[in-house]
Design a protein around this motif. Structure first.
Motif, PDB file in Angstrom:
ATOM      1  N   ALA A  60       0.817  -1.211   0.000  1.00 58.15           N
ATOM      2  CA  ALA A  60       0.000   0.000   0.000  1.00 58.15           C
ATOM      3  C   ALA A  60       0.850   1.260   0.000  1.00 58.15           C
ATOM      4  N   ALA A  61       2.046   1.189   0.576  1.00 58.58           N
ATOM      5  CA  ALA A  61       2.940   2.346   0.618  1.00 58.58           C
ATOM      6  C   ALA A  61       4.370   1.861   0.797  1.00 58.58           C
ATOM      7  N   ARG A  62       5.291   2.571   0.185  1.00 52.92           N
ATOM      8  CA  ARG A  62       6.707   2.221   0.312  1.00 52.92           C
ATOM      9  C   ARG A  62       7.527   3.498   0.214  1.00 52.92           C
ATOM     10  N   GLY A  63       8.545   3.616   1.043  1.00 51.19           N
ATOM     11  CA  GLY A  63       9.399   4.799   0.992  1.00 51.19           C
ATOM     12  C   GLY A  63      10.554   4.677   1.959  1.00 51.19           C
ATOM     13  N   THR A  64      11.314   5.743   2.107  1.00 52.45           N
ATOM     14  CA  THR A  64      12.447   5.767   3.030  1.00 52.45           C
ATOM     15  C   THR A  64      12.262   6.887   4.037  1.00 52.45           C
ATOM     16  N   THR A  65      12.866   6.716   5.201  1.00 56.78           N
ATOM     17  CA  THR A  65      12.786   7.745   6.228  1.00 56.78           C
ATOM     18  C   THR A  65      13.608   8.963   5.809  1.00 56.78           C
ATOM     19  N   ASP A  66      13.185  10.135   6.296  1.00 57.69           N
ATOM     20  CA  ASP A  66      13.923  11.363   6.002  1.00 57.69           C
ATOM     21  C   ASP A  66      15.142  11.461   6.923  1.00 57.69           C
ATOM     22  N   PRO A  67      15.954  12.514   6.825  1.00 57.06           N
ATOM     23  CA  PRO A  67      17.155  12.594   7.664  1.00 57.06           C
ATOM     24  C   PRO A  67      16.888  12.572   9.160  1.00 57.06           C
ATOM     25  N   TYR A  68      15.638  12.810   9.568  1.00 58.77           N
ATOM     26  CA  TYR A  68      15.282  12.764  10.984  1.00 58.77           C
ATOM     27  C   TYR A  68      14.710  11.407  11.395  1.00 58.77           C
ATOM     28  N   GLY A  69      14.748  10.443  10.464  1.00 60.06           N
ATOM     29  CA  GLY A  69      14.239   9.117  10.759  1.00 60.06           C
ATOM     30  C   GLY A  69      12.733   8.999  10.665  1.00 60.06           C
ATOM     31  N   LEU A  70      12.064   9.965  10.031  1.00 54.95           N
ATOM     32  CA  LEU A  70      10.599   9.999  10.016  1.00 54.95           C
ATOM     33  C   LEU A  70      10.034   9.481   8.693  1.00 54.95           C
ATOM     34  N   PHE A  71       8.884   8.808   8.817  1.00 55.42           N
ATOM     35  CA  PHE A  71       8.147   8.314   7.650  1.00 55.42           C
ATOM     36  C   PHE A  71       6.671   8.437   7.968  1.00 55.42           C
ATOM     37  N   MET A  72       5.866   8.784   6.959  1.00 56.78           N
ATOM     38  CA  MET A  72       4.428   8.871   7.179  1.00 56.78           C
ATOM     39  C   MET A  72       3.705   8.607   5.875  1.00 56.78           C
ATOM     40  N   ALA A  73       2.526   7.997   5.957  1.00 58.73           N
ATOM     41  CA  ALA A  73       1.752   7.695   4.758  1.00 58.73           C
ATOM     42  C   ALA A  73       0.269   7.785   5.056  1.00 58.73           C
ATOM     43  N   ALA A  74      -0.499   8.307   4.090  1.00 59.32           N
ATOM     44  CA  ALA A  74      -1.955   8.284   4.150  1.00 59.32           C
ATOM     45  C   ALA A  74      -2.430   6.965   3.561  1.00 59.32           C
ATOM     46  N   LEU A  75      -3.342   6.269   4.284  1.00 61.54           N
ATOM     47  CA  LEU A  75      -3.764   4.921   3.894  1.00 61.54           C
ATOM     48  C   LEU A  75      -5.279   4.779   3.996  1.00 61.54           C
ATOM     49  N   PRO A  76      -5.859   3.922   3.160  1.00 63.64           N
ATOM     50  CA  PRO A  76      -7.271   3.576   3.341  1.00 63.64           C
ATOM     51  C   PRO A  76      -7.440   2.811   4.657  1.00 63.64           C
ATOM     52  N   PRO A  77      -8.624   2.829   5.247  1.00 60.98           N
ATOM     53  CA  PRO A  77      -8.820   2.079   6.490  1.00 60.98           C
ATOM     54  C   PRO A  77      -8.580   0.591   6.275  1.00 60.98           C
ATOM     55  N   GLY A  78      -8.033  -0.057   7.281  1.00 62.09           N
ATOM     56  CA  GLY A  78      -7.761  -1.479   7.178  1.00 62.09           C
ATOM     57  C   GLY A  78      -6.614  -1.885   8.071  1.00 62.09           C
ATOM     58  N   SER A  79      -6.211  -3.154   7.962  1.00 68.51           N
ATOM     59  CA  SER A  79      -5.111  -3.701   8.755  1.00 68.51           C
ATOM     60  C   SER A  79      -3.886  -3.876   7.866  1.00 68.51           C
ATOM     61  N   TYR A  80      -2.732  -3.510   8.388  1.00 73.99           N
ATOM     62  CA  TYR A  80      -1.511  -3.511   7.603  1.00 73.99           C
ATOM     63  C   TYR A  80      -0.347  -4.123   8.388  1.00 73.99           C
ATOM     64  N   SER A  81       0.593  -4.651   7.623  1.00 73.02           N
ATOM     65  CA  SER A  81       1.878  -5.059   8.167  1.00 73.02           C
ATOM     66  C   SER A  81       2.915  -4.020   7.745  1.00 73.02           C
ATOM     67  N   VAL A  82       3.712  -3.560   8.701  1.00 71.54           N
ATOM     68  CA  VAL A  82       4.735  -2.553   8.425  1.00 71.54           C
ATOM     69  C   VAL A  82       6.107  -3.180   8.671  1.00 71.54           C
ATOM     70  N   MET A  83       6.969  -3.173   7.645  1.00 69.59           N
ATOM     71  CA  MET A  83       8.328  -3.676   7.810  1.00 69.59           C
ATOM     72  C   MET A  83       9.310  -2.530   7.598  1.00 69.59           C
ATOM     73  N   VAL A  84      10.271  -2.421   8.528  1.00 71.78           N
ATOM     74  CA  VAL A  84      11.305  -1.392   8.462  1.00 71.78           C
ATOM     75  C   VAL A  84      12.653  -2.101   8.374  1.00 71.78           C
ATOM     76  N   ALA A  85      13.475  -1.714   7.393  1.00 69.16           N
ATOM     77  CA  ALA A  85      14.753  -2.387   7.186  1.00 69.16           C
ATOM     78  C   ALA A  85      15.832  -1.366   6.870  1.00 69.16           C
ATOM     79  N   ALA A  86      17.065  -1.674   7.271  1.00 69.03           N
ATOM     80  CA  ALA A  86      18.231  -0.846   6.956  1.00 69.03           C
ATOM     81  C   ALA A  86      19.447  -1.750   6.909  1.00 69.03           C
ATOM     82  N   GLU A  87      20.409  -1.396   6.080  1.00 67.74           N
ATOM     83  CA  GLU A  87      21.587  -2.222   5.877  1.00 67.74           C
ATOM     84  C   GLU A  87      22.342  -2.432   7.188  1.00 67.74           C
ATOM     85  N   GLY A  88      22.702  -3.699   7.448  1.00 65.06           N
ATOM     86  CA  GLY A  88      23.472  -4.036   8.632  1.00 65.06           C
ATOM     87  C   GLY A  88      22.663  -4.165   9.901  1.00 65.06           C
ATOM     88  N   LEU A  89      21.327  -4.001   9.812  1.00 68.86           N
ATOM     89  CA  LEU A  89      20.466  -4.059  10.988  1.00 68.86           C
ATOM     90  C   LEU A  89      19.357  -5.084  10.773  1.00 68.86           C
TER      91      LEU A  89
END
Length: 304
Positions: A60-89
């Motif tokens: 439904a949405a994909r992107g990268t965090t800004d320099p402050y580590g922030l991410f936000m998305a407008a979504l239709p109502p429903g249930s979602y799985s959110v995965m956050v990944a970064a190299e080496g972590l």
């Protein structure tokens, strides 16, 4: 489904408080926001965030965090799985429910170091030339990239009980440079470039290993080429160990990369251009694809 490009602003609350994120919500939508931090609790920019609908398994949405580590998305109502990944972590995953007209408080997502491969046992490890490659890529001025390698070299790793104290040394026969073109190779060996008669070897000696998380390390050291020594850092990925090859000896592997600036080593490409000499560009990408053998008194010497 669209990923909103969102306005973000920090609250004026006490340091460490969750950021105040605001955005105009489309009709019938809700919002999800998160603040991603690294293992030290610092904002992590560039982390990849993927939001997937649980019912349809569609992104439904994909992107990268800004320099402050922030991410936000407008979504239709429903249930979602959110995965956050970064190299080496280690990736983090959680489920969220989005309601119409509601913006959830930003979730704080702390990524932990990735599982580290078991480090090689302390001792001496020698490069295995038939299974090791020292390659480079340089852009030819006004033309395509030039790919080359060095065919004669020696090297090894002394693995210390504390990996950070380990040492690496590499000696390259400068005259062994090859790019698949005899005329170009002879020119690269000449006084215009490597000047192999005066400077027959290219040497690298490490100063320390710095752990970056997961299987990533930075190998700091001194590179001596063309009579000049410079400090360089090799971005290194440790690939693990295995028993295999001749006599089933213990072997370890790693991949190291660095960008070199030729003028740091007094190879002045501007003066060569002025003299009408066709040259490669000012930077060279260096890559070491290493396989090393653990050496003991009982370790056999591999065949030629």
């Amino acid at each position: 489904m669209a990923l909103g490009l969102l306005r973000r602003r920090r609250s004026r609350s006490a340091p460490g408080a969750a950021p105040d994120l605001s955005l105009p919500l489309p009709a019938g939508a809700g919002a999800y926001g998160c603040e991603v931090v690294d293992p030290m609790g610092q904002p992590l920019g560039g982390a990849e965030v993927t939001v997937t609908a649980l019912d349809s398994h569609r992104v439904a949405a994909r992107g990268t965090t800004d320099p402050y580590g922030l991410f936000m998305a407008a979504l239709p109502p429903g249930s979602y799985s959110v995965m956050v990944a970064a190299e080496g972590l280690t990736p983090a995953r959680n489920n969220v429910d989005i309601a119409v007209g509601a913006a959830l408080p930003p979730a704080r997502v702390a990524l932990l170091p990735a599982r580290q491969l078991e480090l090689p046992p302390p001792g001496t490890w020698l490069f295995d030339p038939p299974h090791t490659a020292i390659r480079f890529i340089a852009k030819h001025v006004g033309m395509a990239h030039v790919h080359g390698r060095f065919t004669r070299f020696t090297g090894g790793i002394r693995v210390a009980p504390d990996m950070g104290d380990s040492q690496v040394s590499v000696r390259i026969d400068a005259a062994s440079i090859t790019t698949g073109n005899r005329t170009r190779d002879n020119h690269l060996r000449s006084a215009d470039f490597l000047d192999v008669e005066r400077y027959p070897y290219i040497d690298f000696t490490s100063t320390r290993f710095a752990y970056r998380g997961g299987s990533r390390w930075t190998l700091n050291g001194t590179l001596t080429m063309h009579g000049t020594s410079r400090s360089v850092g090799l971005d290194t990925t440790y690939l693990g160990t295995v028993n295999g090859g001749y006599e089933q000896e213990l072997r370890g592997a790693a991949l190291a990369k660095a960008e070199l600036h030729r003028e740091d080593f007094t190879l002045n490409w501007r003066s060569m251009l002025a003299r009408g000499i066709a040259v490669v560009g000012p930077t060279v990408q260096l890559e070491l694809d290493v396989q090393a053998m653990y050496r003991t008194a009982e370790t056999p010497t591999p065949p030629e």
